[in-house]
Motif scaffolding. Structure first.
Motif, PDB file in Angstrom:
ATOM      1  N   MET A   1       0.865  -1.103  -0.102  1.00 57.29           N
ATOM      2  CA  MET A   1      -0.010  -0.009  -0.087  1.00 57.29           C
ATOM      3  C   MET A   1       0.841   1.238  -0.076  1.00 57.29           C
ATOM      4  O   MET A   1       1.859   1.483   0.734  1.00 57.29           O
ATOM      5  CB  MET A   1      -0.991  -0.116   1.227  1.00 57.29           C
ATOM      6  N   ALA A   2       0.443   2.247  -0.898  1.00 60.59           N
ATOM      7  CA  ALA A   2       1.262   3.480  -0.848  1.00 60.59           C
ATOM      8  C   ALA A   2       1.467   4.472   0.261  1.00 60.59           C
ATOM      9  O   ALA A   2       0.383   4.180   1.071  1.00 60.59           O
ATOM     10  CB  ALA A   2       0.748   4.193  -1.875  1.00 60.59           C
ATOM     11  N   LYS A   3       2.479   4.741   0.645  1.00 62.00           N
ATOM     12  CA  LYS A   3       2.747   5.467   2.109  1.00 62.00           C
ATOM     13  C   LYS A   3       3.411   6.851   1.444  1.00 62.00           C
ATOM     14  O   LYS A   3       4.503   6.613   1.076  1.00 62.00           O
ATOM     15  CB  LYS A   3       3.466   4.619   2.806  1.00 62.00           C
ATOM     16  N   LEU A   4       3.003   7.617   2.420  1.00 64.07           N
ATOM     17  CA  LEU A   4       3.545   9.072   2.221  1.00 64.07           C
ATOM     18  C   LEU A   4       4.760   9.315   3.292  1.00 64.07           C
ATOM     19  O   LEU A   4       4.562   8.973   4.609  1.00 64.07           O
ATOM     20  CB  LEU A   4       2.628  10.135   2.495  1.00 64.07           C
ATOM     21  N   GLU A   5       6.068   9.393   2.433  1.00 62.51           N
ATOM     22  CA  GLU A   5       7.165   9.415   3.311  1.00 62.51           C
ATOM     23  C   GLU A   5       7.927  10.707   3.254  1.00 62.51           C
ATOM     24  O   GLU A   5       7.990  11.381   2.019  1.00 62.51           O
ATOM     25  CB  GLU A   5       8.257   8.067   3.150  1.00 62.51           C
ATOM     26  N   PRO A   6       8.810  11.241   4.254  1.00 67.01           N
ATOM     27  CA  PRO A   6       9.507  12.405   3.856  1.00 67.01           C
ATOM     28  C   PRO A   6      10.689  12.386   3.074  1.00 67.01           C
ATOM     29  O   PRO A   6      11.362  11.134   3.153  1.00 67.01           O
ATOM     30  CB  PRO A   6       9.866  12.978   5.427  1.00 67.01           C
ATOM     31  N   TYR A   7      10.983  13.373   2.444  1.00 67.55           N
ATOM     32  CA  TYR A   7      12.253  13.249   1.565  1.00 67.55           C
ATOM     33  C   TYR A   7      13.492  13.538   2.506  1.00 67.55           C
ATOM     34  O   TYR A   7      14.525  12.857   2.410  1.00 67.55           O
ATOM     35  CB  TYR A   7      12.155  14.659   0.630  1.00 67.55           C
ATOM     36  N   VAL A   8      13.285  14.312   3.501  1.00 73.77           N
ATOM     37  CA  VAL A   8      14.428  14.483   4.416  1.00 73.77           C
ATOM     38  C   VAL A   8      13.817  15.241   5.473  1.00 73.77           C
ATOM     39  O   VAL A   8      13.148  16.194   5.370  1.00 73.77           O
ATOM     40  CB  VAL A   8      15.658  15.780   3.737  1.00 73.77           C
ATOM     41  N   GLY A   9      14.226  14.748   6.714  1.00 75.56           N
ATOM     42  CA  GLY A   9      13.546  15.518   7.871  1.00 75.56           C
ATOM     43  C   GLY A   9      12.037  15.517   8.099  1.00 75.56           C
ATOM     44  O   GLY A   9      11.574  14.312   7.863  1.00 75.56           O
ATOM     45  N   ASP A  10      11.353  16.453   8.164  1.00 73.76           N
ATOM     46  CA  ASP A  10       9.978  16.542   7.925  1.00 73.76           C
ATOM     47  C   ASP A  10       9.423  17.088   6.804  1.00 73.76           C
ATOM     48  O   ASP A  10       8.460  17.777   6.617  1.00 73.76           O
ATOM     49  CB  ASP A  10       9.376  17.364   9.291  1.00 73.76           C
ATOM     50  N   TYR A  11      10.441  17.157   5.595  1.00 74.80           N
ATOM     51  CA  TYR A  11       9.958  17.849   4.612  1.00 74.80           C
ATOM     52  C   TYR A  11       9.506  16.592   3.494  1.00 74.80           C
ATOM     53  O   TYR A  11      10.280  15.856   3.346  1.00 74.80           O
ATOM     54  CB  TYR A  11      11.032  18.796   3.947  1.00 74.80           C
ATOM     55  N   TYR A  12       8.232  16.974   2.959  1.00 71.31           N
ATOM     56  CA  TYR A  12       7.427  16.084   2.020  1.00 71.31           C
ATOM     57  C   TYR A  12       7.778  16.665   0.707  1.00 71.31           C
ATOM     58  O   TYR A  12       7.311  17.623   0.501  1.00 71.31           O
ATOM     59  CB  TYR A  12       6.212  15.504   2.587  1.00 71.31           C
ATOM     60  N   LEU A  13       7.896  15.689  -0.249  1.00 71.77           N
ATOM     61  CA  LEU A  13       7.873  16.277  -1.646  1.00 71.77           C
ATOM     62  C   LEU A  13       6.384  16.202  -2.170  1.00 71.77           C
ATOM     63  O   LEU A  13       6.080  16.944  -2.875  1.00 71.77           O
ATOM     64  CB  LEU A  13       8.419  15.200  -2.564  1.00 71.77           C
TER      65      LEU A  13
END
Length: 278
Positions: A1-13
């Motif tokens: 299942m797709a999961k939203l993950e941060p690019y670095v730290g707490d920054y999300y693309l």
């Protein structure tokens, strides 16, 4: 299942996990007409349609990369690829649209009714399109650089504004040509074939779709990463993907690759299902 993950730290693309189904659906929807347009350009020897075919390929690559992003929401490279190729595809569509107007005007011997000198029509609009492409491409590339987000957004908006201005002038040029041709026909009944209108109106439709999409993109980037348009996936499909797919369908049905000009100056016009007698 797709999961939203941060690019670095707490920054999300991403503000959402992109839909795999929607991405694959539009990959296929763009692939089919791209193959058709490539075949049609080859069959009719319409070299001016090559940018249009490449634009379709950009859309296919873009939505393919977007599909890959579904399970890689933290990875920068697929994000940049999908963003850049989907952004630039319509610029290449526009390049072919610009080239058609000059061919259409010449095909009916209407050079004297053009707002600008006929030899400058293609050069003027294609030059503006190239500038828009370079600026938007530069902005898209800057997105991969840390701390350049705001600058990249501004550069992309600038490139889109160039495209809108150039397209606006292009539409004005086409409308002025139509008005002058109508006036000529009123004075000289029967001296010109009205077949040219069947080519001009699809050109208007395609131009309108690209213009609406470009305005949407300006508003989208201006609202920012947290804005409604960038944080809701349906908007890119409704105001970009569907519109550009419509451009490919219209361009395919009334394909301009069959516009012909005789050496002696007589006019031949044929597009899609409309065929002129020789």
């Amino acid at each position: 299942m797709a999961k939203l993950e941060p690019y670095v730290g707490d920054y999300y693309l991403w503000e959402y996990a992109p839909s795999l189904g929607a991405s694959i659906a539009f990959l296929i929807l763009f692939l089919v007409p791209t193959v058709f347009h490539s075949w049609k350009a080859w069959k009719t020897l319409a070299r001016f349609c090559i940018p249009f075919c490449i634009g379709g390929l950009f859309e296919v690559i873009g939505y393919g990369a977007r599909a890959a992003c579904t399970n890689k929401t933290s990875e920068l490279i697929p994000y940049i690829i999908q963003s850049t190729f989907i952004l630039l595809g319509p610029v290449l569509f526009a390049a072919s649209v610009y080239m058609v107007l000059a061919r259409m005007i010449r095909s009916v011997g209407g050079e004297k009714y053009s707002l600008i000198r006929i030899t400058w029509v293609t050069q003027t609009f294609v030059a503006g399109d190239i500038l828009s492409f370079v600026v938007q491409g530069s902005g898209a590339g800057m997105m991969a650089m840390e701390g350049m987000g705001d600058t990249a957004k501004g550069v992309v908006i600038g490139g889109l504004m160039i495209q809108i201005i150039v397209f606006g002038f292009f539409v004005v040029t086409a409308v002025v040509f139509e008005v002058r041709m109508r006036h000529f026909s009123t004075i000289n009944h029967g001296d010109r074939s009205w077949e040219w209108k069947k080519h001009l109106y699809p050109l208007y439709a395609v131009s309108a779709l690209i213009m609406v999409r470009s305005i949407f993109r300006v508003v989208e980037y201006a609202m920012g990463q947290k804005g409604y348009l960038l944080s809701h996936e349906w908007t890119i499909y409704v105001f970009d993907a569907v519109l550009m797919w419509g451009v490919m369908l219209i361009w395919g049905y009334w394909h301009p690759g069959t516009i012909r000009q005789e050496v002696n100056g007589a006019q031949l016009l044929s597009m899609g299902g409309y065929q002129s007698k020789t």
